[in-house]
Motif scaffolding. Structure first.
Motif, PDB file in Angstrom:
ATOM      1  N   GLU A 103       9.086  -1.485  -5.354  1.00 60.83           N
ATOM      2  CA  GLU A 103       7.701  -1.007  -5.262  1.00 60.83           C
ATOM      3  C   GLU A 103       7.649   0.486  -4.958  1.00 60.83           C
ATOM      4  O   GLU A 103       6.874   1.227  -5.550  1.00 60.83           O
ATOM      5  CB  GLU A 103       6.945  -1.774  -4.163  1.00 60.83           C
ATOM      6  CG  GLU A 103       6.530  -3.155  -4.528  1.00 60.83           C
ATOM      7  CD  GLU A 103       5.286  -3.165  -5.395  1.00 60.83           C
ATOM      8  OE1 GLU A 103       4.416  -2.301  -5.213  1.00 60.83           O
ATOM      9  OE2 GLU A 103       5.222  -4.045  -6.260  1.00 60.83           O
ATOM     10  N   ARG A 140       8.696   2.419  -8.025  1.00 61.08           N
ATOM     11  CA  ARG A 140       7.610   2.456  -9.021  1.00 61.08           C
ATOM     12  C   ARG A 140       6.540   3.454  -8.634  1.00 61.08           C
ATOM     13  O   ARG A 140       6.017   4.177  -9.483  1.00 61.08           O
ATOM     14  CB  ARG A 140       6.991   1.062  -9.177  1.00 61.08           C
ATOM     15  CG  ARG A 140       7.759   0.169 -10.118  1.00 61.08           C
ATOM     16  CD  ARG A 140       6.943  -1.060 -10.511  1.00 61.08           C
ATOM     17  NE  ARG A 140       6.716  -1.971  -9.408  1.00 61.08           N
ATOM     18  CZ  ARG A 140       7.550  -2.926  -9.032  1.00 61.08           C
ATOM     19  NH1 ARG A 140       8.684  -3.100  -9.669  1.00 61.08           N
ATOM     20  NH2 ARG A 140       7.265  -3.716  -8.026  1.00 61.08           N
ATOM     21  N   GLU A 141       6.202   3.489  -7.342  1.00 58.60           N
ATOM     22  CA  GLU A 141       5.190   4.441  -6.883  1.00 58.60           C
ATOM     23  C   GLU A 141       5.670   5.881  -7.067  1.00 58.60           C
ATOM     24  O   GLU A 141       4.907   6.754  -7.476  1.00 58.60           O
ATOM     25  CB  GLU A 141       4.843   4.176  -5.417  1.00 58.60           C
ATOM     26  CG  GLU A 141       3.810   5.115  -4.831  1.00 58.60           C
ATOM     27  CD  GLU A 141       2.459   5.067  -5.511  1.00 58.60           C
ATOM     28  OE1 GLU A 141       1.723   6.073  -5.423  1.00 58.60           O
ATOM     29  OE2 GLU A 141       2.120   4.052  -6.129  1.00 58.60           O
ATOM     30  N   SER A 183       0.905   3.375  -2.200  1.00 58.05           N
ATOM     31  CA  SER A 183       0.120   4.461  -2.783  1.00 58.05           C
ATOM     32  C   SER A 183      -0.593   5.270  -1.697  1.00 58.05           C
ATOM     33  O   SER A 183      -0.966   6.414  -1.927  1.00 58.05           O
ATOM     34  CB  SER A 183      -0.897   3.913  -3.783  1.00 58.05           C
ATOM     35  OG  SER A 183      -1.751   2.985  -3.147  1.00 58.05           O
ATOM     36  N   ASP A 184      -0.757   4.688  -0.506  1.00 54.64           N
ATOM     37  CA  ASP A 184      -1.436   5.395   0.588  1.00 54.64           C
ATOM     38  C   ASP A 184      -0.502   6.324   1.356  1.00 54.64           C
ATOM     39  O   ASP A 184      -0.967   7.149   2.140  1.00 54.64           O
ATOM     40  CB  ASP A 184      -2.040   4.390   1.572  1.00 54.64           C
ATOM     41  CG  ASP A 184      -3.123   3.541   0.935  1.00 54.64           C
ATOM     42  OD1 ASP A 184      -3.644   3.944  -0.119  1.00 54.64           O
ATOM     43  OD2 ASP A 184      -3.440   2.475   1.496  1.00 54.64           O
ATOM     44  N   ARG A 204       5.409   6.637 -10.695  1.00 52.58           N
ATOM     45  CA  ARG A 204       4.005   6.806 -11.074  1.00 52.58           C
ATOM     46  C   ARG A 204       3.499   8.185 -10.696  1.00 52.58           C
ATOM     47  O   ARG A 204       2.823   8.861 -11.474  1.00 52.58           O
ATOM     48  CB  ARG A 204       3.149   5.722 -10.415  1.00 52.58           C
ATOM     49  CG  ARG A 204       1.701   5.709 -10.880  1.00 52.58           C
ATOM     50  CD  ARG A 204       0.847   4.807 -10.024  1.00 52.58           C
ATOM     51  NE  ARG A 204       0.673   5.298  -8.669  1.00 52.58           N
ATOM     52  CZ  ARG A 204      -0.124   6.295  -8.307  1.00 52.58           C
ATOM     53  NH1 ARG A 204      -0.839   6.940  -9.201  1.00 52.58           N
ATOM     54  NH2 ARG A 204      -0.236   6.644  -7.039  1.00 52.58           N
ATOM     55  N   ARG A 205       3.861   8.625  -9.490  1.00 48.22           N
ATOM     56  CA  ARG A 205       3.430   9.949  -9.037  1.00 48.22           C
ATOM     57  C   ARG A 205       4.091  11.057  -9.863  1.00 48.22           C
ATOM     58  O   ARG A 205       3.465  12.075 -10.143  1.00 48.22           O
ATOM     59  CB  ARG A 205       3.756  10.142  -7.560  1.00 48.22           C
ATOM     60  CG  ARG A 205       2.873   9.320  -6.655  1.00 48.22           C
ATOM     61  CD  ARG A 205       3.143   9.601  -5.208  1.00 48.22           C
ATOM     62  NE  ARG A 205       2.389   8.697  -4.347  1.00 48.22           N
ATOM     63  CZ  ARG A 205       2.355   8.775  -3.041  1.00 48.22           C
ATOM     64  NH1 ARG A 205       3.062   9.717  -2.405  1.00 48.22           N
ATOM     65  NH2 ARG A 205       1.657   7.928  -2.331  1.00 48.22           N
ATOM     66  N   GLN A 235       3.902  11.887   0.238  1.00 46.16           N
ATOM     67  CA  GLN A 235       5.129  12.021  -0.553  1.00 46.16           C
ATOM     68  C   GLN A 235       6.369  12.021   0.348  1.00 46.16           C
ATOM     69  O   GLN A 235       7.364  11.367   0.036  1.00 46.16           O
ATOM     70  CB  GLN A 235       5.067  13.319  -1.378  1.00 46.16           C
ATOM     71  CG  GLN A 235       6.150  13.439  -2.420  1.00 46.16           C
ATOM     72  CD  GLN A 235       5.983  12.464  -3.570  1.00 46.16           C
ATOM     73  OE1 GLN A 235       4.902  11.945  -3.804  1.00 46.16           O
ATOM     74  NE2 GLN A 235       7.071  12.180  -4.260  1.00 46.16           N
ATOM     75  N   ASN A 261       0.821  -1.217   0.000  1.00 46.14           N
ATOM     76  CA  ASN A 261       0.000   0.000   0.000  1.00 46.14           C
ATOM     77  C   ASN A 261       0.856   1.269   0.000  1.00 46.14           C
ATOM     78  O   ASN A 261       0.585   2.210   0.735  1.00 46.14           O
ATOM     79  CB  ASN A 261      -0.962   0.026   1.192  1.00 46.14           C
ATOM     80  CG  ASN A 261      -1.943  -1.123   1.168  1.00 46.14           C
ATOM     81  OD1 ASN A 261      -2.276  -1.630   0.109  1.00 46.14           O
ATOM     82  ND2 ASN A 261      -2.392  -1.522   2.329  1.00 46.14           N
ATOM     83  N   LEU A 264       7.002   8.592   1.656  1.00 41.90           N
ATOM     84  CA  LEU A 264       7.488   7.743   0.578  1.00 41.90           C
ATOM     85  C   LEU A 264       8.991   7.939   0.368  1.00 41.90           C
ATOM     86  O   LEU A 264       9.735   6.972   0.199  1.00 41.90           O
ATOM     87  CB  LEU A 264       6.722   8.057  -0.707  1.00 41.90           C
ATOM     88  CG  LEU A 264       6.767   7.017  -1.817  1.00 41.90           C
ATOM     89  CD1 LEU A 264       6.141   5.714  -1.357  1.00 41.90           C
ATOM     90  CD2 LEU A 264       6.049   7.539  -3.046  1.00 41.90           C
TER      91      LEU A 264
END
Length: 127
Positions: free
Chosen positions: A115, A118-119, A57-58, A122-123, A61, A55, A64
């Motif tokens: 992962e 990649r996130e 994506s949750d 993606r952002r 920034q 998760n 992350l």
């Protein structure tokens, strides 16, 4: 070799193989009648949150970026530990449980790091 075997001296009988095995098994450690296990008394180790490895994506920034730095360090440390374990095992590293476990931990760290990357990509692409 007959159907009857001489049982160990503790039992002092002659019996079939199954009966001998069952008698020896009954001589083992008994469980308590209450069903309580000694393992229940021990506090479980602090487990990582499953959400810590999924998760992404949750996450915010900032979190992350922090997680990406943590995982970068973790992958580096895991690789160093794996290298040390392989050297310690010498040429016998192929069947070593320690080396296999360390490699699995390193792979988990690498997958989690990928992962997060990649996130982040993606952002960045999403704007």
């Amino acid at each position: 070799f007959g159907s009857r075997l001489a049982c160990p001296p503790l039992l002092n009988v002659t019996c079939s193989p199954y009966a001998c095995w069952a008698a020896l098994r009954a001589m083992g450690k008994k469980r308590s009648a209450a069903g309580g296990d000694a393992r229940e008394d021990v506090e479980p180790k602090e487990k990582r949150n499953k959400s810590e490895n999924s998760n992404f994506s949750d996450l915010s920034q900032e979190r992350l970026f922090e997680r990406e730095k943590e995982l970068t360090r973790e992958v580096r440390v895991m690789q160093d530990n794996l290298t040390r374990a392989r050297r310690a095992a010498g040429g016998e590293g192929y069947g070593s449980n320690e080396v296999r476990q360390m490699n699995t931990k390193r792979l988990r760290s690498e997958y989690a790091h990928a992962e997060v990357r990649r996130e982040m990509e993606r952002r960045k692409a999403a704007g």
